[in-house]
Design an enzyme around this catalytic site. Structure first.
Site, PDB file in Angstrom:
ATOM      1  N   HIS B 144       0.076  85.884   5.082  1.00 59.26           N
ATOM      2  CA  HIS B 144      -1.042  86.253   5.559  1.00 59.26           C
ATOM      3  C   HIS B 144      -1.107  87.652   5.103  1.00 59.26           C
ATOM      4  O   HIS B 144      -0.197  88.459   4.719  1.00 59.26           O
ATOM      5  CB  HIS B 144      -0.639  86.350   7.463  1.00 59.26           C
ATOM      6  CG  HIS B 144      -1.758  86.820   8.259  1.00 59.26           C
ATOM      7  ND1 HIS B 144      -2.118  88.234   8.195  1.00 59.26           N
ATOM      8  CD2 HIS B 144      -2.542  86.200   9.124  1.00 59.26           C
ATOM      9  CE1 HIS B 144      -3.034  88.327   9.039  1.00 59.26           C
ATOM     10  NE2 HIS B 144      -3.261  87.103   9.595  1.00 59.26           N
ATOM     11  N   ASP B 219       8.175  87.605   8.281  1.00 64.26           N
ATOM     12  CA  ASP B 219       6.932  87.500   8.934  1.00 64.26           C
ATOM     13  C   ASP B 219       7.146  86.328   9.963  1.00 64.26           C
ATOM     14  O   ASP B 219       6.932  85.150   9.570  1.00 64.26           O
ATOM     15  CB  ASP B 219       5.564  87.313   8.236  1.00 64.26           C
ATOM     16  CG  ASP B 219       4.369  87.249   9.223  1.00 64.26           C
ATOM     17  OD1 ASP B 219       4.595  87.081  10.318  1.00 64.26           O
ATOM     18  OD2 ASP B 219       3.269  87.019   8.404  1.00 64.26           O
ATOM     19  N   GLN B 222       4.288  83.090  13.289  1.00 66.92           N
ATOM     20  CA  GLN B 222       3.949  81.863  13.635  1.00 66.92           C
ATOM     21  C   GLN B 222       5.311  81.116  14.025  1.00 66.92           C
ATOM     22  O   GLN B 222       5.232  79.836  14.207  1.00 66.92           O
ATOM     23  CB  GLN B 222       3.288  81.165  12.650  1.00 66.92           C
ATOM     24  CG  GLN B 222       1.834  81.981  12.261  1.00 66.92           C
ATOM     25  CD  GLN B 222       1.063  81.444  13.482  1.00 66.92           C
ATOM     26  OE1 GLN B 222       1.084  80.639  14.193  1.00 66.92           O
ATOM     27  NE2 GLN B 222      -0.236  82.383  13.401  1.00 66.92           N
ATOM     28  N   LYS B 245       0.223  85.905  20.422  1.00 62.05           N
ATOM     29  CA  LYS B 245       0.309  84.758  19.891  1.00 62.05           C
ATOM     30  C   LYS B 245       1.463  83.865  20.589  1.00 62.05           C
ATOM     31  O   LYS B 245       1.721  82.607  20.304  1.00 62.05           O
ATOM     32  CB  LYS B 245       0.829  84.716  18.403  1.00 62.05           C
ATOM     33  CG  LYS B 245      -0.431  85.196  17.416  1.00 62.05           C
ATOM     34  CD  LYS B 245      -0.129  85.179  16.051  1.00 62.05           C
ATOM     35  CE  LYS B 245      -0.583  86.036  15.271  1.00 62.05           C
ATOM     36  NZ  LYS B 245      -2.086  85.559  14.888  1.00 62.05           N
ATOM     37  N   CYS B 385      -7.117  84.965   6.892  1.00 61.38           N
ATOM     38  CA  CYS B 385      -6.378  86.095   6.383  1.00 61.38           C
ATOM     39  C   CYS B 385      -5.380  85.560   5.316  1.00 61.38           C
ATOM     40  O   CYS B 385      -4.042  86.081   5.304  1.00 61.38           O
ATOM     41  CB  CYS B 385      -5.654  86.635   7.675  1.00 61.38           C
ATOM     42  SG  CYS B 385      -6.984  87.456   8.734  1.00 61.38           S
TER      43      CYS B 385
HETATM   44  C1  LIG Z   1       1.296  84.578   9.746  1.00 63.63           C
HETATM   45  C2  LIG Z   1       0.996  85.757  10.198  1.00 63.63           C
HETATM   46  N1  LIG Z   1       1.197  86.925  10.195  1.00 63.63           N
HETATM   47  C3  LIG Z   1       0.595  88.096  10.581  1.00 63.63           C
HETATM   48  C4  LIG Z   1      -0.195  88.033  11.615  1.00 63.63           C
HETATM   49  C5  LIG Z   1      -0.876  89.292  12.073  1.00 63.63           C
HETATM   50  O1  LIG Z   1      -0.705  89.360  13.172  1.00 63.63           O
HETATM   51  P1  LIG Z   1      -1.451  90.524  14.126  1.00 63.63           P
HETATM   52  O2  LIG Z   1      -2.943  90.317  13.715  1.00 63.63           O
HETATM   53  O3  LIG Z   1      -1.417  90.263  15.624  1.00 63.63           O
HETATM   54  O4  LIG Z   1      -1.016  91.870  13.654  1.00 63.63           O
HETATM   55  C6  LIG Z   1      -0.857  86.572  12.029  1.00 63.63           C
HETATM   56  C7  LIG Z   1      -1.793  86.583  12.723  1.00 63.63           C
HETATM   57  O5  LIG Z   1      -2.953  86.637  12.446  1.00 63.63           O
HETATM   58  C8  LIG Z   1      -0.271  85.480  11.435  1.00 63.63           C
HETATM   59  O6  LIG Z   1      -0.524  84.077  11.811  1.00 63.63           O
END
Ligand SMILES: Cc1ncc(COP(=O)(O)O)c(C=O)c1O
Lengths: 157, 433
Positions: B144, B219, B222, B245, B385
């Site tokens: 991401h 990260d 998910q 999430k 993203c």
């Molecule tokens: C795998 C992953 N990493 C990072 C993020 C970033 O999360 P946030 O936008 O809540 O900071 C997301 C969500 O969009 C994600 O799915």
């Protein structure tokens, strides 16, 4: 049904058979715009004769990757812009932008908008407004780059 | 379908009962269509238990935490710290290893900025994080943007070089052993791809990183919401995830860091609450986690996230995972049964979570999602993203359905019908696109 209101036949026709697609010479400016939320891309070139609002758009050539709305909107833009002056084109663009950003509250002026009036249904879907504007705003940018005397677009900061 | 009824083995969830906890799921959209919410990968919905916990806190104990000695302030501080304890327990961490942030993005930036701040820190403990020209940071092509761009920026600030593991055509990491070398200082990677659903081999990557003494940053956005996770067992140095999430509020995220590392990491944001001693000439900083929580923190959100992990714990994360697995299997099978649909990512449920991304021949994702939306089905479209990942697959954008505790097999079937409808819609009147 709402869906058909947005996806007018004319939009699908332009999507299937885009008018004026492909990058051509000569041109004074080329711009590349992307919609960062979905990745849709368009490259637009303009070929102008003259300067300022009276400059004539001799050609608008483009290459685009994107959804039916963004593709069809750029194709319709080609039809409505080429052969007209920058001033006239910007007038259409202003009315068009007002319509698609109007949340359905703006009564479109068909005399000004011509085929672009088919995109009135987009106004009901704020998430798709960027798609409908991608090619048009790229055109505006290209004109600004091609001609330092380009007019301002009405209603724009 | 009987698969979703509670069973004696406890392998699945009582979804009907769960759905009754989520007020938003009973609303209709687009002229009376039942909402089919398949976008929990972007953000999940919140049950009464979370909404009520936030409201109860605000109605009874709201105050600035860790400031003042009045009754409300003490209660608020207790509520905040109790949430931290339960969240730590939920992922197998110790107290003091959990830092509250705004979201996962901030948590990942906290690590990247904390580490680059080591270059100018006068704390000798921070020296272990110093990275410079000649050093390397390893990420993956399936990250991401939140776990990619901060490392690109980190490399720009420090002079280190960014390297990455590529992705195979079936959506797995290509763990080319030459990528991690003696020069590698950080390995930042996702636990579960938000696009492909792929679960990465964390233990294997951690072992590779440990061999060269590199820090690992996971990260877990998910993974933590969807499966039992034990950060100590995984062996990662840092992990990040977001409250919104996992049935919790937005505006709160979590950074896990091994205690020893948080003790040595310089701060990212500075100001009130994170200090030990302040003089005009300079300041010293509090021990973690306070060192990383500058300013008055988000409090009702922390309480809400505490309630969310209680809710998930009561369901049992094994059961959550098993339930999503059932839905994912049905979605993969149903979608692959449609001519012209291509799954982006693993095609079976092995080492895979409940994010299913796909393309429909001749129908742009934006257009497909519009047709789905017209049937009340919420999916995500775009590059989610993860633009480099889409580029690696040669696609501009995709459609993603993602599942959670409240989704049903009927909703998976609605998705499959909706995809057929999108194909029909764009093929209408012989307009073959
Ligand atoms: C795998 C992953 N990493 C990072 C993020 C970033 O999360 P946030 O936008 O809540 O900071 C997301 C969500 O969009 C994600 O799915």
């Amino acid at each position: 049904m709402k869906l058909e209101t947005m996806y007018q036949e004319i939009i699908l026709d332009h999507y299937k058979n885009p008018h004026g697609k492909g990058l051509r010479e000569p041109f004074e400016a080329e711009v590349h715009h992307v919609n960062p939320t979905c990745g849709d891309e368009v490259t637009v070139r303009v070929h102008l004769e003259g300067s300022g609002a009276d400059a004539k758009v001799v050609d608008l050539s483009y290459d685009a990757l994107g959804c039916s709305i963004s593709q069809a909107a750029t194709s319709v833009a080609y039809d409505l812009i080429v052969g007209h002056t920058v001033g006239e084109s910007f007038e259409v663009l202003s009315a068009y932008q007002e319509m698609v950003q109007g949340r359905g509250k703006v009564e479109p002026d068909e005399d000004v908008l011509d085929d672009a009036v088919a995109f009135a249904g987009v106004a009901a879907y704020p998430a798709r407004v960027k798609c409908a504007l991608l090619g048009w705003l790229a055109f505006k940018d290209a004109v600004a780059q091609a001609d330092e005397n380009a007019p301002e677009l009405e209603g724009q900061a | 379908m009987t698969a979703l009824a509670p069973t004696t083995t406890g392998a699945t969830l009582d979804v009907e009962k769960i759905r009754a906890d989520f007020p938003i799921l009973s609303r209709t959209v687009r002229d009376g269509k039942s909402l089919v919410y398949l976008d929990s990968g972007a953000t999940s919905q919140r049950p009464y238990q979370v909404l009520d916990a936030e409201r109860h806190f605000l109605e009874t104990s709201n105050a600035a935490v860790h400031r003042g000695a009045h009754a409300l302030s003490e209660e608020a501080t207790d509520a905040y710290e109790s949430a931290r304890d339960r969240i730590a327990g939920f992922i197998g961490a110790d107290d003091g290893e959990i830092v509250f942030t705004k979201n996962a993005t901030e948590a990942l930036n906290l690590v990247a900025y904390g580490m680059s701040n080591a270059l100018t820190s006068d704390d000798p403990k921070a020296a272990r994080f110093r990275v410079g020209p000649g050093d390397e940071v390893v990420v993956t092509e399936m990250e991401h943007h939140a776990n990619l761009v901060p490392w690109q920026e980190f490399c720009r600030r420090t002079g280190a070089t960014l390297r990455w593991f590529g992705v195979t055509s079936d959506g797995r990491l290509d763990l080319d052993p030459s990528v991690i070398t003696e020069r590698t200082k950080v390995v930042a990677f996702t636990h579960q791809s938000n696009v492909l659903g792929t679960v990465t081999p964390v233990e294997q990557i951690v072992a590779m990183a440990k061999q060269v003494g590199a820090y690992t940053v996971l990260d877990a956005c998910q993974s933590v919401p969807h499966a039992p996770i034990d950060v100590h067992a995984l062996g990662v140095d840092f992990a990040a995830f977001s409250g919104h999430k996992m049935l919790g509020p937005s505006g709160i995220g979590v950074l896990y860091g091994r205690r020893e590392l948080l003790e040595a990491l310089p701060p990212f944001l500075t100001g009130g609450s994170m200090i030990e001693l302040v003089r005009m000439e300079g300041s010293t900083y509090a021990a973690p986690p306070a060192r990383f929580e500058a300013g008055v923190p988000m409090t009702s959100q922390a309480v809400g996230l505490g309630a969310a992990v209680d809710y998930l714990s009561a369901l049992g994360m094994e059961n959550v995972h098993a339930h999503e697995n059932t839905l994912t299997a049905a979605a993969l099978e149903g979608l692959q049964g449609i001519d012209g649909v291509t799954i982006i990512g693993p095609r079976n449920t092995e080492s895979r979570g409940g994010a299913v991304s796909f393309e429909i021949d001749g129908v742009h994702p934006h257009d497909a999602s519009q047709v789905l939306d017209d049937s009340g089905i919420a999916v995500r479209v775009g590059h989610h993203c993860a633009w480099p990942l889409h580029r690696a697959f040669g696609v501009q954008s995709s459609i993603r359905a993602s599942f959670y505790v409240y989704n049903t097999l009927d909703e998976v079937h609605a998705l499959i019908d909706g995809v057929r409808r999108a194909q029909d819609f764009f093929a209408r009147d012989g307009v073959s696109l």
